[in-house]
Design a protein around this motif. Structure first.
Motif, short mmCIF file in Angstrom:
data_model
loop_
_atom_site.label_atom_id
_atom_site.label_comp_id
_atom_site.label_asym_id
_atom_site.label_seq_id
_atom_site.Cartn_x
_atom_site.Cartn_y
_atom_site.Cartn_z
N UNK A 111 40.74 -12.56 -7.83
CA UNK A 111 40.08 -11.79 -6.80
C UNK A 111 39.44 -12.73 -5.79
N UNK A 112 39.67 -12.49 -4.52
CA UNK A 112 39.20 -13.40 -3.47
C UNK A 112 37.97 -12.85 -2.75
N UNK A 113 38.08 -11.65 -2.25
CA UNK A 113 36.96 -11.07 -1.49
C UNK A 113 37.15 -9.57 -1.39
N UNK A 114 36.03 -8.86 -1.23
CA UNK A 114 36.09 -7.40 -1.08
C UNK A 114 34.98 -6.93 -0.17
N UNK A 115 35.23 -5.77 0.46
CA UNK A 115 34.23 -5.19 1.36
C UNK A 115 34.23 -3.69 1.19
N UNK A 116 33.04 -3.11 1.15
CA UNK A 116 32.92 -1.68 1.07
C UNK A 116 32.76 -1.06 2.45
N UNK A 117 32.98 0.24 2.51
CA UNK A 117 32.85 0.94 3.78
C UNK A 117 31.41 0.92 4.28
N UNK A 118 30.47 0.61 3.40
CA UNK A 118 29.07 0.52 3.81
C UNK A 118 28.72 -0.89 4.30
N UNK A 119 29.70 -1.78 4.30
CA UNK A 119 29.49 -3.12 4.81
C UNK A 119 29.15 -4.18 3.79
N UNK A 120 28.90 -3.77 2.56
CA UNK A 120 28.61 -4.75 1.53
C UNK A 120 29.86 -5.59 1.27
N UNK A 121 29.64 -6.88 1.05
CA UNK A 121 30.76 -7.79 0.83
C UNK A 121 30.53 -8.62 -0.42
N UNK A 122 31.64 -9.16 -0.92
CA UNK A 122 31.58 -10.14 -2.00
C UNK A 122 32.72 -11.12 -1.77
N UNK A 123 32.41 -12.40 -1.91
CA UNK A 123 33.40 -13.46 -1.77
C UNK A 123 33.34 -14.32 -3.03
N UNK A 124 34.48 -14.60 -3.61
CA UNK A 124 34.53 -15.39 -4.84
C UNK A 124 34.00 -16.80 -4.62
N UNK A 125 33.40 -17.35 -5.65
CA UNK A 125 32.82 -18.69 -5.56
C UNK A 125 33.86 -19.72 -5.16
N UNK A 126 35.10 -19.52 -5.59
CA UNK A 126 36.16 -20.50 -5.34
C UNK A 126 36.45 -20.68 -3.86
N UNK A 127 36.11 -19.69 -3.04
CA UNK A 127 36.41 -19.77 -1.60
C UNK A 127 35.17 -19.58 -0.74
N UNK A 128 34.03 -19.39 -1.38
CA UNK A 128 32.80 -19.16 -0.62
C UNK A 128 32.50 -20.36 0.27
N UNK A 129 32.10 -20.04 1.48
CA UNK A 129 31.85 -21.09 2.46
C UNK A 129 33.06 -21.40 3.33
N UNK A 130 34.23 -20.96 2.89
CA UNK A 130 35.46 -21.17 3.67
C UNK A 130 36.08 -19.85 4.09
#
Length: 131
Positions: free
Chosen positions: A47-66
């Motif tokens: 899993x790389x990244x996800x975003x909800x319709x409410x704008x909340x996001x999550x980015x995996x540690x392996x790619x965070x910052x990039x």
């Protein structure tokens, strides 16, 4: 019926950038989540990244910052912005979508191991990063 179409992959050199698009349709309820997964030959889905319709996001540690993820809400389109690409980012990238106000972090981790529960998957777009 929910559908997603992913695009934007290509071949770049190390340090380059790409923007992947995930165009969704068929969301008839207000809450949904869109996310990106990748899989390289011989490796498990990640899993790389996800975003909800409410704008909340999550980015995996392996790619965070990039990598960052954004949403054009009126167009039901999520974007994965990938900067400082490395050869280790080479993979097939698939977008998935699901109805429901799921927390992006939970959803990304859950669907990484249980992909069949998502409402729709894109056909995938290949990202190749050369050194």
């Amino acid at each position: 019926q929910v559908r997603v179409t992913d695009s934007g992959g290509g071949s770049v050199q190390s340090g380059g950038s790409l923007r992947l698009s995930c165009a969704a349709s068929g969301f008839t309820l207000p809450g949904y989540v869109l996310g990106w997964f990748r899989q390289a030959p011989g490796r498990e889905r990640e899993g790389v990244a996800a975003i909800g319709s409410d704008g909340r996001t999550f980015v995996a540690d392996s790619v965070k910052g990039r990598f960052t993820i954004s949403l054009d809400k009126p167009k039901y389109t999520a974007f994965l912005h990938m900067d400082s690409l490395e050869p280790g980012d080479t993979a097939m990238y698939n977008c998935a979508g699901e109805v429901g106000p799921h927390p992006p972090e939970w959803w990304l981790q859950y669907r990484t191991s249980s992909p069949n529960g998502a409402d729709a998957w894109g056909q995938g777009t290949l990202v190749t990063v050369s050194s």
